[in-house]
Design an enzyme around this catalytic site. Structure first.
Site, PDB file in Angstrom:
ATOM      1  N   HIS A 180      77.858 122.664 105.108  1.00 58.69           N
ATOM      2  CA  HIS A 180      77.202 121.783 106.089  1.00 58.69           C
ATOM      3  C   HIS A 180      78.050 120.559 106.426  1.00 58.69           C
ATOM      4  O   HIS A 180      78.383 120.343 107.604  1.00 58.69           O
ATOM      5  CB  HIS A 180      75.822 121.368 105.587  1.00 58.69           C
ATOM      6  N   ASP A 221      75.432 115.905 112.482  1.00 64.10           N
ATOM      7  CA  ASP A 221      74.615 116.391 111.372  1.00 64.10           C
ATOM      8  C   ASP A 221      73.365 117.090 111.896  1.00 64.10           C
ATOM      9  O   ASP A 221      73.016 118.201 111.464  1.00 64.10           O
ATOM     10  CB  ASP A 221      74.244 115.204 110.482  1.00 64.10           C
ATOM     11  N   HIS A 252      78.926 112.426 103.910  1.00 63.40           N
ATOM     12  CA  HIS A 252      77.690 111.765 104.343  1.00 63.40           C
ATOM     13  C   HIS A 252      76.459 112.108 103.497  1.00 63.40           C
ATOM     14  O   HIS A 252      75.470 111.379 103.505  1.00 63.40           O
ATOM     15  CB  HIS A 252      77.411 112.053 105.821  1.00 63.40           C
ATOM     16  N   ASP A 272      68.946 126.224 142.365  1.00 64.04           N
ATOM     17  CA  ASP A 272      70.258 125.708 141.948  1.00 64.04           C
ATOM     18  C   ASP A 272      70.497 125.953 140.461  1.00 64.04           C
ATOM     19  O   ASP A 272      70.821 125.050 139.699  1.00 64.04           O
ATOM     20  CB  ASP A 272      70.391 124.219 142.284  1.00 64.04           C
ATOM     21  N   GLU A 327      73.082 110.875  98.594  1.00 63.75           N
ATOM     22  CA  GLU A 327      71.686 111.304  98.599  1.00 63.75           C
ATOM     23  C   GLU A 327      71.462 112.548  97.748  1.00 63.75           C
ATOM     24  O   GLU A 327      70.419 112.683  97.095  1.00 63.75           O
ATOM     25  CB  GLU A 327      71.249 111.578 100.043  1.00 63.75           C
ATOM     26  N   ASP A 328      72.431 113.464  97.748  1.00 66.24           N
ATOM     27  CA  ASP A 328      72.186 114.781  97.151  1.00 66.24           C
ATOM     28  C   ASP A 328      72.964 115.075  95.874  1.00 66.24           C
ATOM     29  O   ASP A 328      72.806 116.151  95.295  1.00 66.24           O
ATOM     30  CB  ASP A 328      72.511 115.878  98.182  1.00 66.24           C
TER      31      ASP A 328
END
Length: 742
Positions: free
Chosen positions: A65, A156, A89, A277, A93-94
């Site tokens: 990712h 992201d 990034h 169009d 957090e992870d």
């Protein structure tokens, strides 16, 4: 079954083979030979090790990712620091990584970017409205400190949307809604058109799968049917341009995206077969002069379709987009949509703010006037974002800010001018009221009329591209009519009108509270200065004197409560003594006694009449509407004022509080009572028990369970009226009791 569940969710499979370290570095070096290879290599290795054996919902390694996010950003040709941030990034957090470690290993710049992204990830932008507004505030403030935070976040979100099919259904719906409401419009505002279109299409596929499938199948059919035709039209355009010396012009055909077609169908209420169009052509040349030469060539060759010409080169969009749009009846009479731009303009159209080179040299950052750090040169798209952040500093409520931001995100623009030639950009559908507030809040408050292209026009007139607008102001008008809030389009105008009226109403209630208390104390031979009130109101749970006086004026506090807080022992005995009341109107109940109202000079000979529809009482803000034979007095909330939106017809009136004591004024209330024996008798008893008269009573609605009554009562002031409503609401027979607004 949920509609979305019956259609295949959008899935673009995660890559089975991870991009190699050297491949990513080579991508960046291809457009930035001076990029820091060591930084990119270290970020790649650190992120891969940090995520370790983590898996995504698709079963792919989690590291795929951030790697795909970095790859998306290389397509925008962003700098090495941004690519490194994309790789890192999610680590804070992870994983077990910390910001302190990121700062130590990769420096302050990248640590700040990662921190901004970590904060944004914790936000829930789809939630209850007030919370959503506050989250959006924090989101934009974080982005404004460095716009690269937004670019990484958009990449992201794009990769997450591409793999959304692996998520549970309820999460797909929420993420798609959030994408359509926030991220796609933000991408558009920052000029990232290709990202916006893909985000919209992926979200549309989830939110309305049947419409998406229908349009996609029709596009496949048209592509099969029109392949030769499109090449024929492209060839004809090339011939027309070559005849004018534009042999090197690049002409390409393109097919509109499903969501773009759906939006047009909804906006113009067309069926799919009526959208003509679906295919368009883009002409790209080297110089600006060649754009207008190409325009002249196609307009000479084919007839234009009226109303379909826009020159965004002369008047660029706020996100910096420049191009000429026109539609002609091309070969065979077919409508052909054309965009004409230079290569440089095309670069901006595709990459938006990323095409401005804002991030190439972090050392070129400087402090802006707002105290926000921004790189040079600042693109127009970034100026828009900074403008939003500046509004945060003006103290708008979260609800006002959310309203304004949504309007700014979702609307197209009209370009208008002041008499001095200054450009004012407004949302489509904006009025002269919005224009006045765009010039300055004080101009909006004082606006009483306008001239559009030299001709007098009402302030409610909707503006068109190219209009020159002159706002006529009056020093007499300090507070805008409250009805303007429903007419204005821009969030700035709506918030300013709401705020001005809120403050004006508060000031009137404070003044009324002061006069009520002063009269009562004077009757007892007493007085109270501010210091005494400052000690008394906290006993009632109100810490500010003006808040207390406002509550008294509104009727939320009684005079008796304030007197007791002041320590006036005889207050209770004196409170029930009321002077004999006299009607404020004449014997027919129509003409108002002149001394009750303070009228502007020049109008004092005109008769006054209280609105038969709503009535009006001291303590309510009132407005006069001049009719042929009299001035009609309306409370500011009366719906009857909607028919008199032009401020030139409004007369600002004030109660003469020194003269209204002892008078009774009409006020209409609506009471919903249960269909029970004795209900109406109790309503009448409550009203009379408060010392009020019932002037008229009408049944406006009846069902098996409830009755609605419109009752015109005669009361002393808004405090007296509120006491009646309070008593009615606490009756077991009464379901609702409200002031009637029309």
């Amino acid at each position: 079954m949920n509609e979305a569940a019956s259609v295949e969710a959008p899935t673009r499979q995660s890559p089975r083979r991870l991009m190699r370290q050297y491949e990513l570095v080579e991508r960046v070096l291809s457009y930035d030979p001076d990029a820091d290879e060591d930084l990119l290599n270290r970020a790649y290795v650190y992120a891969m090790k940090a995520h370790g054996d983590q898996k995504r919902a698709s079963g792919d390694p989690y590291f795929s990712h951030p790697l795909e996010v970095a790859a998306i950003l290389t397509e925008l040709k962003l700098d090495d620091a941004t690519i490194a941030t994309a790789l890192l990034h999610d680590v804070v957090e992870d994983t077990d990584a910390t910001l302190e470690e990121i700062h130590r290993l990769f420096g302050e710049e990248i640590a700040a970017l990662v921190e901004g992204l970590t904060k944004i990830r914790r936000l829930d932008l789809i939630s209850r409205e007030a919370a959503q507004a506050e989250n959006l505030r924090r989101f934009l403030v974080a982005v404004s400190k460095d716009v690269r935070v937004l670019l990484v976040k958009l990449a992201d979100r794009l990769h997450n949307m591409r793999t959304l099919g692996f998520m549970p259904e309820h999460k797909r719906q929420r993420i798609a809604e959030e994408t359509m409401d926030i991220y796609a419009p933000l991408a558009g505002r920052m000029g990232l058109q290709s990202i916006r279109e893909e985000l919209e299409d992926l979200a549309f596929q989830v939110l309305n799968p049947h419409a998406y499938t229908m349009i996609r199948e029709r596009l496949k059919e048209l592509a099969a049917e029109s392949g030769e035709v499109l090449e024929e039209i492209r060839g004809e355009i090339c011939k027309v341009l070559a005849a004018k010396g534009l042999k090197e012009a690049e002409v390409t055909g393109r097919q509109k995206k499903p969501y773009s077609i759906w939006r047009k169908m909804q906006l113009k209420r067309l069926s799919l077969s009526q959208v003509t169009d679906i295919f368009g052509f883009r002409i790209i040349v080297d110089e600006v002069d060649q754009c207008y030469l190409a325009l002249g060539a196609v307009h000479q060759a084919w007839r234009i379709v009226p109303g379909r010409f826009k020159d965004y080169i002369s008047l660029p969009k706020l996100n910096g987009y420049q191009s000429i749009h026109t539609t002609v009846r091309g070969p065979g009479g077919r409508p052909v949509e054309l965009q004409i731009r230079t290569h440089a303009m095309h670069e901006v159209a595709e990459r938006g703010v990323a095409a401005h080179g804002l991030y190439k040299d972090a050392r070129s950052q400087e402090e802006s006037e707002a105290g926000v750090t921004v790189p040079k040169p600042v693109a127009e798209a970034y100026k828009w974002l900074r403008g939003l952040v500046e509004q945060l500093e003006e103290g708008q409520t979260p609800r006002d800010f959310l309203e304004h931001t949504r309007l700014e995100l979702f609307t197209d623009q009209v370009f208008c001018f002041t008499p001095k030639g200054d450009l004012i950009v407004l949302p489509r559908g904006a009025t002269a009221i919005d224009f006045a507030y765009a010039v300055h809040t004080d101009v909006g408050h004082a606006a009483v009329g306008c001239r559009i292209n030299g001709h007098h026009a009402p302030l409610i007139t909707q503006l068109n591209n190219g209009d020159e607008v002159e706002i006529i102001t009056s020093s007499v008008q300090k507070v805008p009519p409250a009805a303007w809030e429903n007419i204005a389009v821009t969030g700035k105008a709506k918030a300013a009108i709401r705020r001005a009226n809120r403050l004006a109403t508060r000031a009137e209630y404070i003044e009324l509270g002061e006069e009520i208390l002063e009269r009562r104390l004077k009757g007892l031979g007493l007085s109270a200065e501010r210091p005494a009130l400052a000690k008394a109101f906290p006993k009632l749970g109100i810490m500010d004197v003006e808040d207390g006086l406002e509550a008294l004026g509104r009727g939320d506090l009684s005079v008796r409560e304030v007197l007791e807080a002041l320590g006036v022992d005889e207050a209770r005995a004196e409170e029930n003594e009321q002077p004999p009341a006299r009607r404020a109107t004449d014997a027919k109940g129509r003409l108002l006694r002149r001394e009750a109202i303070l009228l502007p000079k020049g109008l004092r000979r005109l008769p006054l009449r209280i609105s038969d529809h709503t009535g009006a009482v001291p303590g309510e803000r009132i407005v006069g509407i001049r009719e042929e034979d009299a001035i009609i007095v309306h409370p500011i909330f009366s719906r009857a004022l909607e028919a008199h939106e032009d401020a030139e017809n409004w007369i600002d009136l004030r109660w003469n509080m020194a003269e209204v004591e002892g008078m009774l004024f009409p006020a209409r209330i609506r009471v919903t009572v249960h269909n029970e024996v004795g209900a109406l008798a109790e309503v009448a008893s409550i009203i009379s028990g408060q010392g009020a008269n019932i002037e008229n009573l009408d049944m406006s609605y009846r069902s098996s369970d409830f009755y609605d009554f419109d009752i015109m009562v005669e009361v002393r002031d808004v405090t007296h009226l509120n006491e009646i409503l309070f008593g009615l609401r606490h009756s077991r027979f009464v379901s609702e009791a409200e002031r009637f607004s029309g």
